[in-house]
Design a protein around this motif. Sequence first.
Motif, mmCIF file in Angstrom:
data_model
loop_
_atom_site.group_PDB
_atom_site.id
_atom_site.type_symbol
_atom_site.label_atom_id
_atom_site.label_comp_id
_atom_site.label_asym_id
_atom_site.label_seq_id
_atom_site.Cartn_x
_atom_site.Cartn_y
_atom_site.Cartn_z
ATOM 1 N N ALA A 1 -8.535 -11.644 -0.208
ATOM 2 C CA ALA A 1 -7.082 -11.868 0.416
ATOM 3 C C ALA A 1 -6.232 -10.693 0.380
ATOM 4 N N ILE A 2 -5.520 -10.708 1.361
ATOM 5 C CA ILE A 2 -4.262 -9.759 1.182
ATOM 6 C C ILE A 2 -3.274 -9.973 -0.241
ATOM 7 N N VAL A 3 -3.092 -9.222 -1.101
ATOM 8 C CA VAL A 3 -2.299 -9.218 -2.122
ATOM 9 C C VAL A 3 -0.872 -8.765 -2.045
ATOM 10 N N VAL A 4 0.144 -9.511 -2.407
ATOM 11 C CA VAL A 4 1.221 -9.053 -2.210
ATOM 12 C C VAL A 4 2.064 -8.860 -3.779
ATOM 13 N N ASP A 5 2.717 -7.910 -3.843
ATOM 14 C CA ASP A 5 3.514 -7.771 -4.876
ATOM 15 C C ASP A 5 4.986 -7.979 -4.715
ATOM 16 N N PRO A 6 5.705 -8.725 -5.123
ATOM 17 C CA PRO A 6 6.917 -9.321 -4.700
ATOM 18 C C PRO A 6 8.002 -8.189 -4.906
ATOM 19 N N ILE A 7 8.100 -7.344 -6.042
ATOM 20 C CA ILE A 7 8.930 -6.251 -6.042
ATOM 21 C C ILE A 7 8.892 -5.106 -5.001
ATOM 22 N N THR A 8 7.489 -4.929 -4.778
ATOM 23 C CA THR A 8 7.098 -3.952 -3.529
ATOM 24 C C THR A 8 7.674 -4.553 -2.361
ATOM 25 N N ALA A 9 7.321 -5.996 -1.985
ATOM 26 C CA ALA A 9 7.861 -6.450 -0.897
ATOM 27 C C ALA A 9 9.450 -6.510 -0.526
ATOM 28 N N ALA A 10 9.784 -6.817 -1.694
ATOM 29 C CA ALA A 10 11.525 -6.912 -1.738
ATOM 30 C C ALA A 10 12.119 -5.790 -1.566
ATOM 31 N N THR A 11 11.511 -4.578 -2.311
ATOM 32 C CA THR A 11 12.369 -3.451 -2.324
ATOM 33 C C THR A 11 11.922 -2.746 -0.903
ATOM 34 N N LEU A 12 10.771 -2.781 -0.169
ATOM 35 C CA LEU A 12 10.659 -2.352 0.989
ATOM 36 C C LEU A 12 11.548 -3.091 2.237
ATOM 37 N N GLN A 13 11.530 -4.349 2.030
ATOM 38 C CA GLN A 13 12.487 -5.353 3.085
ATOM 39 C C GLN A 13 13.631 -4.916 2.620
ATOM 40 N N ALA A 14 14.410 -4.684 1.534
ATOM 41 C CA ALA A 14 15.945 -4.106 1.307
ATOM 42 C C ALA A 14 16.018 -2.863 2.236
ATOM 43 N N MET A 15 15.086 -2.064 1.947
ATOM 44 C CA MET A 15 15.281 -0.814 2.624
ATOM 45 C C MET A 15 15.005 -0.746 4.101
ATOM 46 N N THR A 16 14.439 -1.600 4.655
ATOM 47 C CA THR A 16 14.337 -2.095 6.020
ATOM 48 C C THR A 16 15.588 -2.870 6.700
ATOM 49 N N LEU A 17 16.081 -3.511 5.997
ATOM 50 C CA LEU A 17 17.181 -4.199 6.428
ATOM 51 C C LEU A 17 18.345 -3.189 6.414
ATOM 52 N N ALA A 18 18.352 -2.348 5.552
ATOM 53 C CA ALA A 18 19.545 -1.395 5.250
ATOM 54 C C ALA A 18 19.546 -0.274 6.587
#
Lengths: 251, 251, 251, 251, 251, 251
Positions: free
Chosen positions: B196-213
């Motif tokens: 399955a695709i595995v998600v690391d929450p810190i990676t996801a949250a940091t990249l999403q924060a960057m995307t939103l900024a």
Amino acid sequence: MKILLLNPNMTQSMTDNMAAIARAAVGDAAEIIPVTATRGFPYIASRAEAQIAGGLVLEMIAEHEGSVDAVVIAAFGDPGLVGARELFDLPVVGMAEASVMTAALLGESFAVVTFSPLMTRWYAECVCATGLKDRFKGVLTPEAAPLRLGNVQTDLRDDIVLLATTAATQDHADVVILGGAPLAGLADDIAAQVPAIVVDPITAATLQAMTLALMRSKTAKPNRANKPAAKASKGLPEPLAMAIQHGGPSE
Amino acid sequence: MKILLLNPNMTQSMTDNMAAIARAAVGDAAEIIPVTATRGFPYIASRAEAQIAGGLVLEMIAEHEGSVDAVVIAAFGDPGLVGARELFDLPVVGMAEASVMTAALLGESFAVVTFSPLMTRWYAECVCATGLKDRFKGVLTPEAAPLRLGNVQTDLRDDIVLLATTAATQDHADVVILGGAPLAGLADDIAAQVPAIVVDPITAATLQAMTLALMRSKTAKPNRANKPAAKASKGLPEPLAMAIQHGGPSE
Amino acid sequence: MKILLLNPNMTQSMTDNMAAIARAAVGDAAEIIPVTATRGFPYIASRAEAQIAGGLVLEMIAEHEGSVDAVVIAAFGDPGLVGARELFDLPVVGMAEASVMTAALLGESFAVVTFSPLMTRWYAECVCATGLKDRFKGVLTPEAAPLRLGNVQTDLRDDIVLLATTAATQDHADVVILGGAPLAGLADDIAAQVPAIVVDPITAATLQAMTLALMRSKTAKPNRANKPAAKASKGLPEPLAMAIQHGGPSE
Amino acid sequence: MKILLLNPNMTQSMTDNMAAIARAAVGDAAEIIPVTATRGFPYIASRAEAQIAGGLVLEMIAEHEGSVDAVVIAAFGDPGLVGARELFDLPVVGMAEASVMTAALLGESFAVVTFSPLMTRWYAECVCATGLKDRFKGVLTPEAAPLRLGNVQTDLRDDIVLLATTAATQDHADVVILGGAPLAGLADDIAAQVPAIVVDPITAATLQAMTLALMRSKTAKPNRANKPAAKASKGLPEPLAMAIQHGGPSE
Amino acid sequence: MKILLLNPNMTQSMTDNMAAIARAAVGDAAEIIPVTATRGFPYIASRAEAQIAGGLVLEMIAEHEGSVDAVVIAAFGDPGLVGARELFDLPVVGMAEASVMTAALLGESFAVVTFSPLMTRWYAECVCATGLKDRFKGVLTPEAAPLRLGNVQTDLRDDIVLLATTAATQDHADVVILGGAPLAGLADDIAAQVPAIVVDPITAATLQAMTLALMRSKTAKPNRANKPAAKASKGLPEPLAMAIQHGGPSE
Amino acid sequence: MKILLLNPNMTQSMTDNMAAIARAAVGDAAEIIPVTATRGFPYIASRAEAQIAGGLVLEMIAEHEGSVDAVVIAAFGDPGLVGARELFDLPVVGMAEASVMTAALLGESFAVVTFSPLMTRWYAECVCATGLKDRFKGVLTPEAAPLRLGNVQTDLRDDIVLLATTAATQDHADVVILGGAPLAGLADDIAAQVPAIVVDPITAATLQAMTLALMRSKTAKPNRANKPAAKASKGLPEPLAMAIQHGGPSE
């Protein structure tokens, strides 16, 4: 039986009014112990404010836990309710949830009428958080926010009667909850004019707290599997740190 | 661009590990500013603790609001997220919600695998709070809680791989989120072994924060209708009181 | 990194506009590869059309799968998204789902504002299909459909600002998504006039595609348990037949 | 009355079997017109395949629209159903939806029993897409996928009886739907051994198509407000292009 | 085949009208056996009345169970349906549920139009009880209750057409159900004027009863696991007591 | 204050036991008036039986309406509750709904433990009918139905403790309701052995009835908009006919 009536807002006059209503509700069956927040906000009206006030609620319950039988969190947003109920071994009810559950026993459907459109979204979220969304007919308010909170019961009396009537006749609400501390006590006054059952949240919450305390006094205090494990903390007031530590020493 | 990586737990080693992961995720595109709570708990694991830690989150964001472009609340329960997002005028993401939304873009369904059965209920509630309950296949954990958190990535590696495989093959999860700060960084290590695709929450949250900024820097800062009105307060740290007062003087 | 910006409509000018917006969003971080459907419809606006266009989307992705890192399906109804994400081993995002997930990270609630009442039902169904129905405040549109799509950004500018303002103030939407390719790029222009965070779907979808590609490049490509088994087919374009056959020969 | 029995799979033997069942169901009341897909897949089993097959379904209905009174899409995933029902002015039913609605009239709750665990997720999604999730007790299958589809009715007979019995006794399903074309016709055979009402999807879909055709023949053909506007297209087979163009010339 | 058309209201003229409609629907394919309640109410319009009438429905079915093949409960609130379907071994359909399931096969979404605002809440609850709430677009009625029920089809014809048109154009209902026995038979008359598919509940319920009887006659009568155990009773009419006793002697 | 404790079952010993529990709950605060059904069933256990018993409940309330302040329907399926609450102008609570609402005030989540697997489905439906499905963790029962109901509290004591413990530890239920009249009074006895709060439904229902009567005595009796209009009837017992006729003469 002693019931802690905990006002997480700093407004003493609000506490006094709610304590009088709570005393009228329970009569001789319980003693009402009112306390008012000494930090925080005059009147909680946002999620950030509720986040902070919810922490104060935990502190205030921790201070009184040993000397009361039940707690009423006397603010419609129920700040701190979920954490308090999980942490402490006595019944804790919130004004919103207690009036919603009471309303659901009085009729199939219910609505909330309150004093300001600024509360609509938050109150609706509080009601939905109880899980009873499918029996909820919405929040009705006057179109504009009142300039002063102190006398909304007089200034907005006719509006509130009209909104409650609309909730009953147009939205098919069997029960109308008058939401928000500024309307506490108005239910009795307008009930004869509203074609629905009207619920005062302080009355409902106080009677529910008494009911739950009666029930739990009958059974041994359970060793709850879902109570959080004891934990050390830093920088918390001593009583709350002790509660979280299960009575052991704080860090 | 600067991203505040806010650890509401007091454990510095956890912050260090998460900061390294966040830096690897964003590369040169952003600077990671890690901060660690100086009050509260070593590791938040209950609703009462999250109520208190959520208040600390607001205080910590208020201290840094002027000097960062986005905030990551680096704890899976997202303490303080709702209030922070309402109060502050910059993007704030929580580890749970950001990884859930990311997972929903990577596959139709997702599950959470974590290190201890003690987290099951809370993590499940956090996921459901995002609104994506219908795409969620549950929380899978080892049967017993680990004795030590420090080395769960080594001790539980095989269990985590097996649980993630079960989530994919039995529960039909397209994506597996490795929940909880103690598992931060493990995703890359086990991805090749999990169907399955595995998600690391810190990676996801940091990249999403960057995307939103990035997105918000492109548009004028809105005068949000749903931002709470300015309000005086008492007893709050100065920066938070100022934020709630919209920059005016606190009481 | 290369991102395929796939327009399932046949209108080249729409593709050009969206490509410009996508390039502005990603800057130097990614290369945008725009493609336009050569069969099908000028502008998809019904479920039957989306059924057919979704098949074209699969064909177009199959043609480019080996040479790009992520795909944006650049039509608000997300035609072909579910099948594409299941079939192909690279991130595929749809304009609707990506902007919905982004909006959910920017605020508690969101609404969609679009250019024509003819889109209301379909757009609402697309949003509900993401699973985030409980945070969705509806689709707002002008009362009448515009006569021409080409210049709706100019003709309807004031209407769109007013509708977005209504979404924020009356419907309590924290975030407003400007739905539909004809409004692509308008968000920046009107953001200062709207009391809510405004989301441009092409910007959101492109940045999310880039984020997902970054995340997936960090982990080994999984042997997904939920990937459909290899299957022979008849009458399909060769690249798609090959993808469905897992690279083996088609019938 | 003529009912188009449209098999979107290319397997002629499957069509023959289903046509025999449909004829037995309607007797003299209707004529069954079986057609088999000449492109696509031997047996649809994924979302990408259903996306493509759904387009073929639209083409096949367009070819026969003028000469039949109702259409049965004879595959459990109901490929193309939503678009077909929106586009064409005659009743179109899918095997899954028709058997679900029929089951809901026969009992309070229903389950699906099928021949392979590979179908579980897709069938469950098809059932949930009908909106009747709250009355649905899940999909039950043998643990392993069968090696051959041709003789599952013989090979798996005992398993299917046992699974249907479990659905009734353990999961409280009043009705059991035997899902998937390979089980078509088995219901009659095993009904006496199962302590629940057993539904054959082809029988249910054919009878429902007949019922709807009877109802619609009684009323004038409505000028549906929700029918998509006429639209030009490119590259579609002539009959489908004509249908989408409302009978006008295609591009 | 014999279908019991059971009117739980005491109004004979209503039964006669509904029997004529049912006969027109089934033609020679089935015989309609109309019965009218001899106790109870002229027209059921509340939950208490439906509680009582539902008991009468059980009594009336018990009297005819041996001589009919299926039952239609000919009142929109479906009084007694759930209990009857559980108790008796033949198909029993209610007017509301049968028309809802039929509508869901004819279009994605449906609304109910009826003759009086007094029915709104009850009809909406009946529709939601079927489980299809998410495809339901609400109940539309004239603003005032009619003075007489006998001639609403004439008096309110224009209103009903207008309401059905609004349901289609404003509320996006593909199908409009004309709810309530007083509107029985009006659908054919107005269908040409309404831009949606119009469903007559008696026609739908009768045809569905016939369909279910056809299906069940094909399979052995199951020994339903979920049929209530035999039970003695006191004070019930003999046939109902016998049915509940599974044919054994009553107390 | 007088509370009607209405047992819709015909078993007098059950009434006696429940009356004793109710009296212990209210002490001197209210008088308990027990009544037992003289027709119907020894113990209601199906929907058909509840349909009939619900009519008896209406008859029994009508007989006592003038002389009591509140009503408890003392059967877990709450037969007749919805109609009674709509019809009569005094509080009416059901055992299931009252214990569910009480449980929801005592904890975030709750489960039901009962004495027989035959009750699982019905009890689960009763809980879901209250609207609180999302906080409900299911019904747990012994694997086999008991041979005799009279002594289940003794025979099944250990099983019940074990099931309640499982509900708390495995299913994360904060509160366990001991469902069904045969377990009435067991809660106190086992509370010390169960790691969750245990709720006795009779105690909960009686205390809630008292609470609601206290609240409603404080406000004028409303002229409820949603009360059914007066209606003539035929064949009903005089008191019920009078109630439905609003005190006017029956037909």
